[in-house]
Structure formats: structure tokens, C-alpha cells
Design a protein around this motif. Sequence first.
Motif, PDB file in Angstrom:
ATOM      1  N   VAL A 203       0.841  -1.204   0.000  1.00 28.73           N
ATOM      2  CA  VAL A 203       0.000   0.000   0.000  1.00 28.73           C
ATOM      3  C   VAL A 203       0.873   1.249   0.000  1.00 28.73           C
ATOM      4  CG1 VAL A 203      -1.789   1.278   1.218  1.00 28.73           C
ATOM      5  CG2 VAL A 203      -1.827  -1.218   1.218  1.00 28.73           C
ATOM      6  N   ALA A 204       1.929   1.237   0.809  1.00 36.18           N
ATOM      7  CA  ALA A 204       2.831   2.394   0.873  1.00 36.18           C
ATOM      8  C   ALA A 204       3.534   2.612  -0.457  1.00 36.18           C
ATOM      9  CB  ALA A 204       3.857   2.188   1.987  1.00 36.18           C
ATOM     10  N   MET A 205       3.903   1.531  -1.138  1.00 39.65           N
ATOM     11  CA  MET A 205       4.584   1.654  -2.418  1.00 39.65           C
ATOM     12  C   MET A 205       3.659   2.213  -3.491  1.00 39.65           C
ATOM     13  SD  MET A 205       6.834  -1.857  -2.452  1.00 39.65           S
ATOM     14  CE  MET A 205       7.776  -1.378  -3.894  1.00 39.65           C
ATOM     15  N   LEU A 206       2.347   2.049  -3.317  1.00 33.71           N
ATOM     16  CA  LEU A 206       1.384   2.547  -4.289  1.00 33.71           C
ATOM     17  C   LEU A 206       0.944   3.992  -4.005  1.00 33.71           C
ATOM     18  CD1 LEU A 206      -0.919  -0.579  -4.726  1.00 33.71           C
ATOM     19  CD2 LEU A 206       0.393   0.545  -6.541  1.00 33.71           C
ATOM     20  N   ILE A 207       1.279   4.515  -2.856  1.00 39.10           N
ATOM     21  CA  ILE A 207       0.811   5.846  -2.482  1.00 39.10           C
ATOM     22  C   ILE A 207       1.958   6.830  -2.251  1.00 39.10           C
ATOM     23  CG2 ILE A 207      -0.478   7.165  -0.758  1.00 39.10           C
ATOM     24  CD1 ILE A 207      -2.138   4.645  -0.248  1.00 39.10           C
ATOM     25  N   THR A 208       2.962   6.426  -1.490  1.00 34.47           N
ATOM     26  CA  THR A 208       4.008   7.360  -1.059  1.00 34.47           C
ATOM     27  C   THR A 208       4.813   7.981  -2.203  1.00 34.47           C
ATOM     28  OG1 THR A 208       4.187   6.080   0.992  1.00 34.47           O
ATOM     29  CG2 THR A 208       5.934   7.665   0.531  1.00 34.47           C
ATOM     30  N   PRO A 209       5.276   7.216  -3.210  1.00 28.50           N
ATOM     31  CA  PRO A 209       6.072   7.851  -4.278  1.00 28.50           C
ATOM     32  C   PRO A 209       5.318   8.948  -5.017  1.00 28.50           C
ATOM     33  CG  PRO A 209       6.315   5.466  -4.350  1.00 28.50           C
ATOM     34  CD  PRO A 209       5.206   5.754  -3.395  1.00 28.50           C
ATOM     35  N   GLY A 210       4.066   8.676  -5.393  1.00 32.11           N
ATOM     36  CA  GLY A 210       3.276   9.679  -6.088  1.00 32.11           C
ATOM     37  C   GLY A 210       3.010  10.894  -5.219  1.00 32.11           C
ATOM     38  N   ALA A 211       2.724  10.662  -3.933  1.00 34.62           N
ATOM     39  CA  ALA A 211       2.469  11.774  -3.017  1.00 34.62           C
ATOM     40  C   ALA A 211       3.717  12.638  -2.845  1.00 34.62           C
ATOM     41  CB  ALA A 211       2.013  11.231  -1.660  1.00 34.62           C
ATOM     42  N   THR A 212       4.873  12.000  -2.764  1.00 39.95           N
ATOM     43  CA  THR A 212       6.134  12.741  -2.621  1.00 39.95           C
ATOM     44  C   THR A 212       6.409  13.590  -3.851  1.00 39.95           C
ATOM     45  OG1 THR A 212       7.018  10.926  -1.275  1.00 39.95           O
ATOM     46  CG2 THR A 212       8.594  12.519  -2.145  1.00 39.95           C
ATOM     47  N   ALA A 213       6.268  12.976  -5.033  1.00 40.58           N
ATOM     48  CA  ALA A 213       6.522  13.704  -6.278  1.00 40.58           C
ATOM     49  C   ALA A 213       5.517  14.840  -6.466  1.00 40.58           C
ATOM     50  CB  ALA A 213       6.465  12.742  -7.459  1.00 40.58           C
ATOM     51  N   PHE A 214       4.284  14.628  -6.031  1.00 37.02           N
ATOM     52  CA  PHE A 214       3.242  15.655  -6.158  1.00 37.02           C
ATOM     53  C   PHE A 214       3.618  16.910  -5.373  1.00 37.02           C
ATOM     54  CE2 PHE A 214      -0.760  17.657  -4.832  1.00 37.02           C
ATOM     55  CZ  PHE A 214      -1.393  17.807  -6.064  1.00 37.02           C
ATOM     56  N   LEU A 215       4.288  16.734  -4.240  1.00 37.43           N
ATOM     57  CA  LEU A 215       4.700  17.877  -3.437  1.00 37.43           C
ATOM     58  C   LEU A 215       5.833  18.658  -4.084  1.00 37.43           C
ATOM     59  CD1 LEU A 215       4.730  16.327   0.169  1.00 37.43           C
ATOM     60  CD2 LEU A 215       2.988  17.828  -0.829  1.00 37.43           C
ATOM     61  N   LEU A 216       6.577  18.012  -4.971  1.00 37.80           N
ATOM     62  CA  LEU A 216       7.794  18.610  -5.513  1.00 37.80           C
ATOM     63  C   LEU A 216       7.613  19.307  -6.854  1.00 37.80           C
ATOM     64  CD1 LEU A 216      10.309  15.755  -4.637  1.00 37.80           C
ATOM     65  CD2 LEU A 216      10.087  17.966  -3.494  1.00 37.80           C
ATOM     66  N   THR A 217       6.549  19.011  -7.583  1.00 40.60           N
ATOM     67  CA  THR A 217       6.397  19.577  -8.921  1.00 40.60           C
ATOM     68  C   THR A 217       4.927  19.730  -9.285  1.00 40.60           C
ATOM     69  OG1 THR A 217       6.975  19.278 -11.257  1.00 40.60           O
ATOM     70  CG2 THR A 217       6.481  17.298  -9.989  1.00 40.60           C
ATOM     71  N   ARG A 218       4.680  20.633 -10.252  1.00 43.43           N
ATOM     72  CA  ARG A 218       3.329  20.811 -10.782  1.00 43.43           C
ATOM     73  C   ARG A 218       3.187  20.188 -12.170  1.00 43.43           C
ATOM     74  NH1 ARG A 218       1.945  27.141  -9.207  1.00 43.43           N
ATOM     75  NH2 ARG A 218       2.125  26.901  -6.930  1.00 43.43           N
ATOM     76  N   SER A 219       4.262  19.674 -12.710  1.00 40.82           N
ATOM     77  CA  SER A 219       4.241  19.035 -14.030  1.00 40.82           C
ATOM     78  C   SER A 219       4.049  17.535 -13.866  1.00 40.82           C
ATOM     79  CB  SER A 219       5.553  19.316 -14.772  1.00 40.82           C
ATOM     80  OG  SER A 219       5.692  18.482 -15.897  1.00 40.82           O
ATOM     81  N   PHE A 220       3.082  16.975 -14.597  1.00 37.73           N
ATOM     82  CA  PHE A 220       2.823  15.541 -14.454  1.00 37.73           C
ATOM     83  C   PHE A 220       3.974  14.711 -14.990  1.00 37.73           C
ATOM     84  CE2 PHE A 220       0.867  11.487 -15.813  1.00 37.73           C
ATOM     85  CZ  PHE A 220       0.446  11.053 -14.564  1.00 37.73           C
ATOM     86  N   ASP A 221       4.586  15.137 -16.094  1.00 36.71           N
ATOM     87  CA  ASP A 221       5.726  14.393 -16.638  1.00 36.71           C
ATOM     88  C   ASP A 221       6.874  14.359 -15.642  1.00 36.71           C
ATOM     89  OD1 ASP A 221       4.431  13.775 -18.994  1.00 36.71           O
ATOM     90  OD2 ASP A 221       5.217  15.510 -20.080  1.00 36.71           O
TER      91      ASP A 221
END
Length: 292
Positions: A203-221
Motif C-alpha cells: 500500500v505504501a509503495m502505491l501511495i508514497t512515491p506519487g504523493a512525494t513527487a506531487f509535493l515537488l512539482t506541478r508538471s505531471f511528466d
Amino acid sequence: MDPVIFLLEPLQYGFLTRALLVTLAAAVVASVLSCWLILMGWSLMGDAVSHAVLPGVALAYIVGIPFSIGAFIFGAGAVALIGAVKSTTRLKSDTVIGVVFTALFAVGLAIISRTPSQVDLMHILFGNVLGVTDGELWQVLILGALTLVIVLVKRRDLTLLAFDRTHAHVIGLNTKALAALLLGLLALSVVVGLQAVGIILVVAMLITPGATAFLLTRSFDRMLILAVLITATAAVSGIYASYYFDISTGAAVVLAQALAFSVAYIAAPRTGLIAQLRQRRRRAGSPARQAV
């Protein structure tokens, strides 16, 4: 310790090399899917699918077939069941998801309690990455590659679905089929991650990476790239930490991801706590400057 020795010593053991490859494959696949899950608000769905596969894994062990087959069948079945109940009741999605995944998880526990000698509950729940065989390694690599290829081929359609489902429908995209495809890929990614960290930690592997990246950038790519880089770094760091500190491999990988999230939460350029404090200070000081 010499840095070269530090890096090469764990790799002299075949089981650790396989563990590293399996964990990397599972982490990368999960990180890519997590970006879409975060944007679409489907994080709870990832939790549901990962828990709902327990009966399939238990039955696969009992029957003697690859556990990935049972896991995928029950994962896809859970998604279909959630959709069916949601479409035939007035209940909200989170309620339906909670009912379905807890019921299926309980079914899995009941099966395991009836056959304790045939199914190792700890390996299912928390993974057995250090016991991965060559056959299981290839299975994970093939499933992971298949998932990534499908995601890359349908990336634009899936991205439009995440950002503007109405527009996707207007221009002729089959939004229901795309949503079903994404959920099917979610089930596949859960199957891949199970071997590395088990049902609970996937569950953590499916949520944490995306959540971390979301905090760092506004570009989806850039979000996709950052999620992969962060989770790959966490996977490698977790393997080495588990070797040198003698701790659970799956837990070490997830803790490394949690550490990356904590750093992003605090120090992200625009949304981190430090940036927010600076913005508040500037706002607080602006009236004084205007008065002067």
C-alpha cells in the motif's frame, strides 16, 4: 569502511541480488501507477486491492499454482465487485471500498486459519523478498514490464482521464474502459509488489512515491520521473539498510520512501513547511513596509 566494499559486499550473495532486482521492479511499477492514483483520488482503491488479494494468494498456495494468478483474479474481482455495488446503491465509493476489501481480507484470513500448515501468513502479509527464486524473479520482471508498456502506450489517454474526465469523454475516449484498464494495471502492480514487500506494505509503495513527487512539482511528466527516481533510490537504500542494520527488507524500503516524503513535506520549494513559513513572514511584513 571502503565505499567500494560497502556497495559490493551485499551483492556477493545471490539472494540479495535477486531481492534488489525484485524490489526495484516492484517499486518502479508501483511508483508510476501511484501518480495516477494520487491525481484521481484513488489511493483507497490501492489499499483495497492490495488487501483483497489475500484469499487468492491463500488459495493459490493451497492448490499449488503461482500465487500471482490467484492474486490477480481476486484483485480484478474486487475491483469489479466494488464497481457493481457502487452502481447499484447510493453508497459513496469509500464506503463500498471499505466494505468489500475488509470482507475479502477476512475471507483470506479464514482460509489461512483453516490451513495453517500450508500457508505462511507472515510471508503473504509482509513479503519474502530474501527468499525469491529465479522463477519468481522472472515472473515479477515480466509482469512489471507488461504493466509499464501498457502505461506508456496509453499514457496520454490516462493522463487526460485523470485531469479532465468530462473532456476525455467529449473527444470520444471510452472513459469507463480507461478507468477499468487503470484498475486492472493496479491489480497487476499489486501482484508485482506482493513478492517484494507483502500485502500490507505494498500500500505504501502505491501511495508514497506519487504523493512525494506531487509535493515537488506541478508538471505531471516531471512527477512521473521524480516518483521513479525517488522510489528506485528508496529501494536500493532499503536493501542496503536491511543488510547492514539487520532489519526487515520490506519495512526498510517503505521507511526510506517515508523519509523521502518527510523531506519533501518539509523542504519542497513551493509547498513545503519551510516555504510556507517564508510566505507567511513575507505577508506579515508587507503591511509594515506599506506603512513606511
